[in-house]
Design an enzyme around this catalytic site. Structure first.
Site, PDB file in Angstrom:
ATOM      1  N   ASP A  97      -6.525   4.513  13.519  1.00  0.00           N
ATOM      2  CA  ASP A  97      -5.662   3.850  14.216  1.00  0.00           C
ATOM      3  C   ASP A  97      -6.262   3.373  15.494  1.00  0.00           C
ATOM      4  O   ASP A  97      -5.704   2.186  15.963  1.00  0.00           O
ATOM      5  CB  ASP A  97      -4.352   4.724  14.324  1.00  0.00           C
ATOM      6  CG  ASP A  97      -3.349   4.653  13.064  1.00  0.00           C
ATOM      7  OD1 ASP A  97      -3.114   3.355  12.744  1.00  0.00           O
ATOM      8  OD2 ASP A  97      -3.222   5.583  12.361  1.00  0.00           O
TER       9      ASP A  97
ATOM     10  N   GLU B 187      -7.255   0.184   5.403  1.00  0.00           N
ATOM     11  CA  GLU B 187      -6.034   0.442   5.152  1.00  0.00           C
ATOM     12  C   GLU B 187      -5.793   0.912   3.670  1.00  0.00           C
ATOM     13  O   GLU B 187      -4.785   1.648   3.283  1.00  0.00           O
ATOM     14  CB  GLU B 187      -5.409  -0.833   5.115  1.00  0.00           C
ATOM     15  CG  GLU B 187      -5.532  -1.870   6.646  1.00  0.00           C
ATOM     16  CD  GLU B 187      -4.536  -1.077   7.568  1.00  0.00           C
ATOM     17  OE1 GLU B 187      -3.566  -0.313   7.023  1.00  0.00           O
ATOM     18  OE2 GLU B 187      -4.468  -1.423   8.739  1.00  0.00           O
TER      19      GLU B 187
ATOM     20  N   TYR C  88       0.314  10.653  16.666  1.00  0.00           N
ATOM     21  CA  TYR C  88      -0.922  11.625  16.780  1.00  0.00           C
ATOM     22  C   TYR C  88      -0.682  12.203  18.113  1.00  0.00           C
ATOM     23  O   TYR C  88      -0.696  13.638  18.019  1.00  0.00           O
ATOM     24  CB  TYR C  88      -2.280  10.969  16.337  1.00  0.00           C
ATOM     25  CG  TYR C  88      -2.253  10.151  15.296  1.00  0.00           C
ATOM     26  CD1 TYR C  88      -1.566  10.574  14.083  1.00  0.00           C
ATOM     27  CD2 TYR C  88      -2.930   9.034  15.044  1.00  0.00           C
ATOM     28  CE1 TYR C  88      -1.881   9.743  12.799  1.00  0.00           C
ATOM     29  CE2 TYR C  88      -3.173   8.271  14.140  1.00  0.00           C
ATOM     30  CZ  TYR C  88      -2.390   8.674  12.813  1.00  0.00           C
ATOM     31  OH  TYR C  88      -2.606   7.963  11.751  1.00  0.00           O
TER      32      TYR C  88
ATOM     33  N   GLU D   4       1.406   2.116   6.632  1.00  0.00           N
ATOM     34  CA  GLU D   4       0.014   1.492   6.216  1.00  0.00           C
ATOM     35  C   GLU D   4       0.041   0.651   4.586  1.00  0.00           C
ATOM     36  O   GLU D   4      -0.591  -0.124   4.629  1.00  0.00           O
ATOM     37  CB  GLU D   4      -1.038   2.809   6.128  1.00  0.00           C
ATOM     38  CG  GLU D   4      -1.095   3.580   7.048  1.00  0.00           C
ATOM     39  CD  GLU D   4      -1.508   2.841   8.385  1.00  0.00           C
ATOM     40  OE1 GLU D   4      -2.063   1.677   8.095  1.00  0.00           O
ATOM     41  OE2 GLU D   4      -1.569   3.342   9.476  1.00  0.00           O
TER      42      GLU D   4
ATOM     43  N   HIS E  92       0.596  -2.757   5.427  1.00  0.00           N
ATOM     44  CA  HIS E  92      -0.470  -3.403   6.074  1.00  0.00           C
ATOM     45  C   HIS E  92      -1.568  -3.602   4.728  1.00  0.00           C
ATOM     46  O   HIS E  92      -2.194  -4.718   4.652  1.00  0.00           O
ATOM     47  CB  HIS E  92      -1.341  -2.485   7.032  1.00  0.00           C
ATOM     48  CG  HIS E  92      -0.625  -2.108   8.264  1.00  0.00           C
ATOM     49  ND1 HIS E  92      -0.820  -1.108   9.085  1.00  0.00           N
ATOM     50  CD2 HIS E  92       0.722  -2.424   8.580  1.00  0.00           C
ATOM     51  CE1 HIS E  92      -0.112  -0.702   9.650  1.00  0.00           C
ATOM     52  NE2 HIS E  92       1.064  -1.698   9.416  1.00  0.00           N
TER      53      HIS E  92
HETATM   54 FE   LIG Z   1      -1.865   2.917  11.297  1.00  0.00          FE
HETATM   55 FE   LIG Z   2      -2.762   0.164   9.174  1.00  0.00          FE
END
Ligand SMILES: [Fe+2]
Ligand SMILES: [Fe+2]
Length: 354
Positions: free
Chosen positions: A97, A194, A134, A228, A231
């Site tokens: 990320d 991704e 995170y 994700e 994406h």
């Molecule tokens: Fe991400």
């Molecule tokens: Fe992503």
């Protein structure tokens, strides 16, 4: 593949404002258009981008609203191998990320369709927020004297360090030499990240949750998972368009996919291995090749791994945890109704099979 560009063509960032630009939709294209750089979204050429942007916005969530209380005690009930994998996967995902937050603006800078640029702006925002999630997990679950080791894991773990350098290297190559050829490679590298690199990590957390361990972490990862996949959908739209414009070969795509699969399997075997209930080296290989086939199909290419076993996921029993199925996404979280009670989205279809 034919193209009107040679690989000598430089990719130029759009001017901040170009009064000579032409925003008419008949002259609009994702790359090599002549945009004013105004977000002229009243008329759009790529209507899928408006729908996708809406879905991305509806995915809105705040990490700190998810409860990690049980995870704080569960962490010490993990085996030493499970704890090692938990920390290592967190470290790896933090890297992914981080590079996405840094790199997507470079890819976005020469996109000339404002509706597509809008989706990438939202993606950048989400990748940044994933880093914050995170940090929230690390600060809440990991004891203070071990927190920096999660961020610094690559300094002592050669497998991770090599992996990070490879992933960053493809992006860096474009930044150092912004040719059309390197742009296409970076775009494909983005799709691999991704579409393939996150998922053995997600599976690890769903696997723990299926054994009633670390449910808050899994709740957070299912939200990241859903982001994700939006994406993934974006790049599944962009890559077929890019294939019309950029010089490349199908062999190059297959080669990049095969390398990505090998790296992902090697890393997962290194950090999860065969020691953890529910994951084997065999299931990791099967799942990663299955994902590669799925991602290839989505951009109109034949499977790289045609054998029967690579056409299905070995982790179907964990799908109910992933929140990516149309039927499943409105259900309660693993053990309570915490997540769903604040998820605002109602317009999301199934993300599976994208
Ligand atoms: Fe991400
Ligand atoms: Fe992503």
């Amino acid at each position: 593949m034919t193209s009107f560009l040679s690989d000598q063509n430089k990719m130029l960032a759009n001017p901040i404002f170009n009064p000579q630009g032409d925003d008419r939709i008949e002259n609009r294209s994702i790359w090599f258009g002549k945009t004013t750089n105004l977000m002229q979204l009243n008329d759009v050429r790529y209507s899928w981008a408006i729908g996708l942007y809406q879905q991305m916005r509806e995915n809105f969530w705040i990490p700190q609203k998810l409860d990690l209380t049980q995870d704080v005690t569960d962490y010490w009930n993990l085996t030493a191998e499970e704890r090692y994998a938990y920390d290592g996967i967190l470290s790896y995902l933090t890297f992914l990320d981080s590079v996405q937050t840094c790199n997507i603006p470079h890819l976005k800078s020469c996109v000339t369709a404002p509706e597509v640029s809008l989706c990438m702006a939202e993606q950048i925002s989400q990748e940044g927020m994933h880093n914050q999630s995170y940090q929230y997990i690390i600060e809440t679950v990991i004891p203070s004297d071990r927190r920096s080791t999660v961020y610094d894991f690559w300094r002592t773990d050669k497998v991770l360090a090599d992996r990070c350098q490879f992933i960053a290297g493809l992006y860096q190559k474009y930044i150092d030499h912004p040719t059309a050829e390197n742009y296409f490679t970076a775009l494909l590298a983005d799709y691999l990240l991704e579409g393939i690199y996150f998922y053995n990590g997600f599976i690890y957390f769903y696997n723990l949750a299926s054994r009633m361990l670390m449910p808050g972490s899994a709740d957070i990862f299912k939200m990241i998972n859903r982001d994700e996949l939006s994406h993934v959908r974006l790049y599944q739209k962009l890559i077929p368009e890019a294939r019309q414009l950029f010089i490349h070969s199908v062999d190059q795509i297959y080669e990049m996919f095969d390398t990505a699969v090998q790296h992902e399997v090697k890393w997962t075997n290194h950090i999860v291995g065969d020691h953890i209930l529910g994951v084997t080296e065999g299931s990791t290989e099967q799942y990663t090749k299955y994902l590669a086939n799925l991602r290839l199909k989505a951009i109109g290419l034949e499977p790289l791994y045609p054998q029967e076993k690579y056409q299905k996921s070995p982790y179907r029993h964990l799908e109910r945890f992933s929140d990516t199925k149309k039927e499943g996404h409105t259900k309660a979280n693993f053990f309570e109704a915490g997540v769903t009670s604040y998820v605002m989205s109602s317009g999301i279809g199934g993300w599976d099979e994208i």
